[in-house]
Design a protein around this motif. Structure first.
Motif, PDB file in Angstrom:
ATOM      1  N   PRO A   1       0.789  -1.230   0.000  1.00  0.00           N
ATOM      2  CA  PRO A   1       0.000   0.000   0.000  1.00  0.00           C
ATOM      3  C   PRO A   1       0.823   1.282   0.000  1.00  0.00           C
ATOM      4  CG  PRO A   1      -1.012  -1.601   1.441  1.00  0.00           C
ATOM      5  CD  PRO A   1       0.308  -2.191   1.011  1.00  0.00           C
ATOM      6  N   GLU A   2       1.893   1.316   0.763  1.00  0.00           N
ATOM      7  CA  GLU A   2       2.705   2.532   0.827  1.00  0.00           C
ATOM      8  C   GLU A   2       3.269   2.899  -0.541  1.00  0.00           C
ATOM      9  OE1 GLU A   2       3.078  -0.107   2.692  1.00  0.00           O
ATOM     10  OE2 GLU A   2       2.645   0.517   4.756  1.00  0.00           O
ATOM     11  N   GLU A   3       3.806   1.920  -1.242  1.00  0.00           N
ATOM     12  CA  GLU A   3       4.391   2.189  -2.554  1.00  0.00           C
ATOM     13  C   GLU A   3       3.311   2.511  -3.576  1.00  0.00           C
ATOM     14  OE1 GLU A   3       7.304   0.165  -5.954  1.00  0.00           O
ATOM     15  OE2 GLU A   3       6.980  -0.852  -4.020  1.00  0.00           O
ATOM     16  N   LEU A   4       2.209   1.793  -3.523  1.00  0.00           N
ATOM     17  CA  LEU A   4       1.126   2.043  -4.461  1.00  0.00           C
ATOM     18  C   LEU A   4       0.612   3.473  -4.325  1.00  0.00           C
ATOM     19  CD1 LEU A   4      -0.946   1.088  -6.553  1.00  0.00           C
ATOM     20  CD2 LEU A   4      -2.361   0.280  -4.647  1.00  0.00           C
TER      21      LEU A   4
ATOM     22  N   TRP B   1      -6.770  -5.166   2.826  1.00  0.00           N
ATOM     23  CA  TRP B   1      -5.792  -4.468   1.980  1.00  0.00           C
ATOM     24  C   TRP B   1      -6.278  -3.063   1.628  1.00  0.00           C
ATOM     25  CZ3 TRP B   1      -5.814  -3.153  -3.405  1.00  0.00           C
ATOM     26  CH2 TRP B   1      -4.560  -2.758  -3.892  1.00  0.00           C
ATOM     27  N   LEU B   2      -7.564  -2.940   1.306  1.00  0.00           N
ATOM     28  CA  LEU B   2      -8.120  -1.620   1.013  1.00  0.00           C
ATOM     29  C   LEU B   2      -8.038  -0.705   2.232  1.00  0.00           C
ATOM     30  CD1 LEU B   2     -11.294  -2.615  -1.047  1.00  0.00           C
ATOM     31  CD2 LEU B   2      -9.271  -1.398  -1.913  1.00  0.00           C
TER      32      LEU B   2
ATOM     33  N   GLY C   1     -13.201   1.628   3.951  1.00  0.00           N
ATOM     34  CA  GLY C   1     -12.825   2.991   3.608  1.00  0.00           C
ATOM     35  C   GLY C   1     -12.933   3.357   2.149  1.00  0.00           C
ATOM     36  N   ALA C   2     -13.451   2.465   1.305  1.00  0.00           N
ATOM     37  CA  ALA C   2     -13.622   2.805  -0.110  1.00  0.00           C
ATOM     38  C   ALA C   2     -14.621   3.947  -0.254  1.00  0.00           C
ATOM     39  CB  ALA C   2     -14.095   1.586  -0.895  1.00  0.00           C
ATOM     40  N   ASP C   3     -14.327   4.872  -1.156  1.00  0.00           N
ATOM     41  CA  ASP C   3     -15.214   6.012  -1.396  1.00  0.00           C
ATOM     42  C   ASP C   3     -16.360   5.656  -2.332  1.00  0.00           C
ATOM     43  OD1 ASP C   3     -13.662   8.423  -0.177  1.00  0.00           O
ATOM     44  OD2 ASP C   3     -12.148   7.378  -1.367  1.00  0.00           O
TER      45      ASP C   3
END
Length: 239
Positions: free
Chosen positions: A92-95, A126-127, A168-170
């Motif tokens: 996630p950090e790199e993405l 993951w999200l 947390g998806a918008d």
């Protein structure tokens, strides 16, 4: 207001029959055409970008996809969301870092890999990590692939979507959901709902009346442009 705040606000308070329409540019030139036409935001399609770069859908190396998104984002002043498939296996950090470096303010993240659905709870975790890293800097559109790689059960799609919204998806995107199930999806899913428009399907206004909050086109606009170019090429042969 920042671009990401502007993009997020475009999804809110949409009236039935008035969804947010997001054309899908595949390069800088097409992005400028759509922006000059007055669309308030754009959303790159991975399949369209792949075709423009000479790859099959799903075969674009991540570096080339991020570079293509960067060219689109820097060519226009409106918000740009990027389809980055399943995140290319990046942490996630790199993405998040690489997405923000492109200038994109949103992203599509799909819940299948290699034609197989991922475990929905693992995908939700993951999200949630992506959301934690990104904070409010990215609008996350969580793709739900049950109508592509699953059994097409609307209830399964709703279950996955609810997990992703809780993470947390918008917005959620049950790609290729049949138009007739949209009212059921709308009733069962909280928040914005992304629907893909097809040339032979209902209009974007009809899709909005059935529950769509936003409309995207996948590679459809590239295919229409390619057909127009094919006609031009044929006419050149006859002159």
């Amino acid at each position: 207001m920042s671009l990401v705040d502007d993009f997020r606000s475009l999804h809110l308070g949409r009236a039935p029959g008035d969804p947010l329409v997001l054309p899908g540019p595949w390069d800088a030139a097409s992005a400028r055409v759509f922006a000059d036409a007055g669309f308030p935001a754009l959303a790159t399609p991975s399949a369209g970008v792949a075709a423009s770069l000479g790859y099959a859908d799903g075969a674009v190396p991540p570096d080339e996809m991020f570079a293509a998104v960067r060219r689109v984002a820097r060519s226009v002043s409106v918000p740009v969301s990027a389809d980055v498939e399943d995140g290319y296996g990046l942490p996630p950090e790199e993405l998040v870092e690489r997405l923000l470096e492109t200038g994109a303010v949103g992203c599509n993240l799909e819940d299948s890999s290699g034609g197989t659905l991922k475990d929905p709870r693992e995908q939700a975790e993951w999200l949630a990590e992506v959301r934690s890293v990104a904070g409010d800097r990215l609008f996350v559109n969580a793709r739900v692939d049950t109508f592509v790689h699953g059994d097409g059960d609307p209830e399964q799609a709703i279950g996955r979507a609810r997990l992703y919204v809780e993470a947390g998806a918008d917005c959620v995107y049950p790609i290729l959901a049949p138009p007739e199930v949209l009212p059921r999806l709308r009733a069962g899913i909280e928040g914005p709902l992304n629907v893909a428009a097809k040339p032979a399907g209902p209009s974007w206004r009809e899709l909005g009346e059935r529950g769509a909050t936003r409309i995207t086109f996948g590679p459809g606009l590239l295919l229409r442009a390619s057909e127009a170019l094919r006609e031009i090429a044929e006419s050149l042969k006859q002159t």
